[in-house]
Design an enzyme around this catalytic site. Structure first.
Site, mmCIF file in Angstrom:
data_model
loop_
_atom_site.group_PDB
_atom_site.id
_atom_site.type_symbol
_atom_site.label_atom_id
_atom_site.label_comp_id
_atom_site.label_asym_id
_atom_site.label_seq_id
_atom_site.Cartn_x
_atom_site.Cartn_y
_atom_site.Cartn_z
ATOM 1 N N GLY A 16 0.825 -1.206 0.000
ATOM 2 C CA GLY A 16 0.000 0.000 0.000
ATOM 3 C C GLY A 16 0.855 1.249 0.000
ATOM 4 C CE LYS A 17 6.610 1.098 -2.754
ATOM 5 N NZ LYS A 17 6.712 1.472 -4.161
ATOM 6 C CG ASP A 71 0.035 3.084 -7.049
ATOM 7 O OD1 ASP A 71 -0.891 2.820 -6.259
ATOM 8 O OD2 ASP A 71 1.113 2.459 -7.081
ATOM 9 C CB CYS A 377 -16.394 2.228 -22.075
ATOM 10 S SG CYS A 377 -15.314 2.555 -23.468
ATOM 11 C CG HIS A 502 -13.854 4.874 -19.161
ATOM 12 N ND1 HIS A 502 -14.026 3.607 -18.686
ATOM 13 C CD2 HIS A 502 -13.488 4.747 -20.459
ATOM 14 C CE1 HIS A 502 -13.773 2.731 -19.648
ATOM 15 N NE2 HIS A 502 -13.442 3.399 -20.743
ATOM 16 C CD GLU A 504 -14.665 4.346 -15.171
ATOM 17 O OE1 GLU A 504 -15.622 5.022 -15.620
ATOM 18 O OE2 GLU A 504 -14.114 3.443 -15.831
HETATM 19 N N1 GLN Z 1 -13.797 -2.514 -26.702
HETATM 20 C C1 GLN Z 1 -14.540 -1.314 -26.877
HETATM 21 C C2 GLN Z 1 -13.861 -0.347 -27.846
HETATM 22 O O1 GLN Z 1 -12.705 -0.476 -28.119
HETATM 23 C C3 GLN Z 1 -14.788 -0.636 -25.533
HETATM 24 C C4 GLN Z 1 -13.539 -0.202 -24.839
HETATM 25 C C5 GLN Z 1 -13.722 0.042 -23.364
HETATM 26 O O2 GLN Z 1 -14.689 -0.374 -22.751
HETATM 27 N N2 GLN Z 1 -12.778 0.709 -22.732
HETATM 28 O O3 GLN Z 1 -14.467 0.556 -28.347
#
Ligand code: GLN
Length: 532
Positions: A16-17, A71, A377, A502, A504
């Site tokens: 956990g560095k 990280d 995605c 994404h 997240e």
């Molecule tokens: N495989 C899909 C693409 O290349 C989705 C990629 C992903 O979910 N990061 O478009």
């Protein structure tokens, strides 16, 4: 003038560095210092883009599109910064840069060597990032364990830096393991050995952070102080915490910030309490929801770190603890019939055919049973495929990444088809997305222009868009002047949203990503409705 804190690790990896370094970053950020993180990965890959999640856990994507070690995700979440690719130094990058200079003749005929050419390159790299970002404190984490052959040139560069910088501008924090023996005694021998190893390389720790199952006893600290030649107050207990976000608070309790203030001759400032308040909230959540994450890498602990964290952040704002269960999508394919006893279903990013049919089954289940759904995605693309097959009646519809199909509803754009290679063809990093008014996604973000991170190749095939929209699927966000679809939603369902990007990666514990916050809130409402 920048001050440097270098974090090394001893005894073994996986202590956990990264969390330790990120937590040090947090406690100094809380005092208003501009903390700039750099992660050194002593491997030859140029970046983590080509690395398999089965081996390394999640690939984190930065705003400039660099694919990096997970990280860096901890750094962004703990410190609250957004960094770029040059904050991730790899052996590959350093050698590439030196070799390019050699080919250009920059070394004027001299013999090019690890010392000084590689070590100079490393020092220059670190200092130029610190300078460009006007860092008050540059936090450098050296990946791996002291003594690994891979890390030697980096530790040598750090040794030189230590000599070149003033004493009050440099601190070395060494993270080690304090195991318990069968009688429960805290053992310091591994720490003594690893400090010895560090010293043989000309480095002396200023602070020793001892990872232990339990709080370090004063007697343990004294022993380490004596054998490793540091003051007792520089031996810091990093005992197991229930929650990683507690670690900065543990360090404050241990007065690590005060020691660093003294060592680095920093001025003591009023502390910001945002982090502490967030942890307090997190620790006192009384409700709970269960979210199924349906993916392929379910046996790799770290494969979905950013998703797990973003769900947690959503939970803090919605007022519930999120219990994330990983479901193996390949396993789902083997069942005729299944039931999910969960409050929400999330299909994360992914690549390749294996397990994709199981993910589609999970999406059908969420849609038909009106269970809150978030697709990310690959999860977005498969939601499009699912809708095409089951609502438009396009039997065998698929993404052309996954099979030869008569209905490639997810496909490469024409200009992408002309490129005959995989490397360097991904759409990566921050891209502006426009959200349509009067949609669910718009109400979550509260604005029409957002920047989110991307990592994909395939797109919704524009030919099919009118058919989708006629059947009730709303594409509520787009980019590239409307050529690429970015968000979809089903207004009929209570919460059914998927994003090509994404979200997240930009979620923070005290500022959750809007789609995650909305999703967890919907899951909580679902769970309360179910309870009656
Ligand atoms: N495989 C899909 C693409 O290349 C989705 C990629 C992903 O979910 N990061 O478009």
């Amino acid at each position: 003038m920048t001050k440097y804190i270098v974090v090394t690790g001893g005894v073994m990896s996986g202590l956990g560095k990264g969390i330790t370094a990120a937590s040090i970053g947090r406690i100094l950020t809380d005092m208003g210092y501009n903390v700039v993180p750099i992660k050194v990965d002593p491997y030859l890959n140029i970046d983590a883009g080509t690395m398999n999640p089965f081996q390394h856990g999640e690939v984190f994507v930065l705003k400039d599109g660099t694919e990096v070690d997970l990280d860096l995700g901890h750094y962004e979440r703990f410190i609250g910064v957004e960094v770029t690719g040059d904050h991730n130094v790899t052996t590959g990058k350093i050698y590439m840069s030196v070799l390019e200079k050699e080919r250009k003749g920059d070394y004027l005929g001299s013999t090019v060597q690890i010392i000084p050419h590689i070590t100079d390159e490393i020092k220059n790299w670190i200092r130029s990032v610190a300078e460009r970002t006007k860092a008050d404190i540059c936090l450098v984490e050296i990946g791996g364990t002291v003594g690994d052959i891979e890390g030697m040139s980096f530790l040598e560069a750090i040794r030189q830096m230590h000599n070149e910088e003033r004493d009050e501008d440099f601190a070395l924090v060494h993270v080690t393991l304090i195991p318990l023996d069968s009688g429960g005694e805290q053992k310091t021998k591994p720490t003594q050995h690893s400090v010895k190893e560090l010293r043989s390389l000309g480095l002396h720790p200023d602070v020793i952070v001892g990872r232990c199952e339990e709080r370090l006893l004063l007697s343990t600290k004294k022993k380490i102080a004596l054998f490793c030649d540091v003051p007792v107050e520089a031996v810091i207990s990093a005992h197991d915490a229930e929650e990683i976000y507690e670690v900065p608070l543990i360090f404050k309790e241990e007065k690590l910030h005060e020691y660093l203030i003294k060592k680095l001759n920093l001025e003591k400032r009023e502390e910001n309490r945002t982090w502490e308040e967030m942890v307090l909230k997190l620790k006192n959540l009384s409700k709970e929801v269960t979210i199924a994450v349906v993916g392929k890498y379910v046996h790799v602990k770290d494969a979905y770190i950013s998703i797990r964290e973003a769900l947690k952040h959503g939970g803090i704002s919605a007022g519930c603890r999120v219990n994330m269960v990983l479901i193996d999508s390949e396993e789902l394919e083997r069942f005729e019939d299944f039931q999910f006893d969960v409050d929400g279903i999330l299909v994360p990013g992914g690549f390749g055919h294996r397990g994709s049919e199981g993910k589609i089954l999970a999406i059908t289940y969420a849609r038909e049973n009106n269970i809150p759904f978030l697709g990310i995605c690959f999860g977005f693309q498969l939601a499009v495929v699912e809708f095409a097959r089951n609502q438009l009646g396009l039997e065998g519809a698929n993404s052309s990444e996954l099979s030869d199909t008569p209905y490639p509803v997810i496909d490469l754009l024409p200009e992408q088809k002309e490129i005959d290679r995989l490397g360097g063809t991904m759409r990566l990093g921050d891209i502006e997305v426009t959200l349509k008014p009067d949609t669910m996604i718009y109400s979550l973000y509260g604005r029409d222009k957002i920047f989110e991170r991307h990592r994909h190749r395939y797109e919704v095939n524009p030919e099919y868009i009118p058919d989708f929209e006629k059947a009730g699927l709303v594409f509520s966000g787009y980019s590239d002047s409307g050529r690429r679809m970015e968000v979809l939603e089903l207004p009929e369902n209570s919460f059914f949203i998927a994003t090509q990007f994404h979200p997240e990666f930009k979620s923070r514990p005290y500022a959750p990503s809007p789609p995650f916050a909305g999703f967890v809130k919907a899951a909580l409402e679902h769970s309360e409705k179910m309870k009656g």
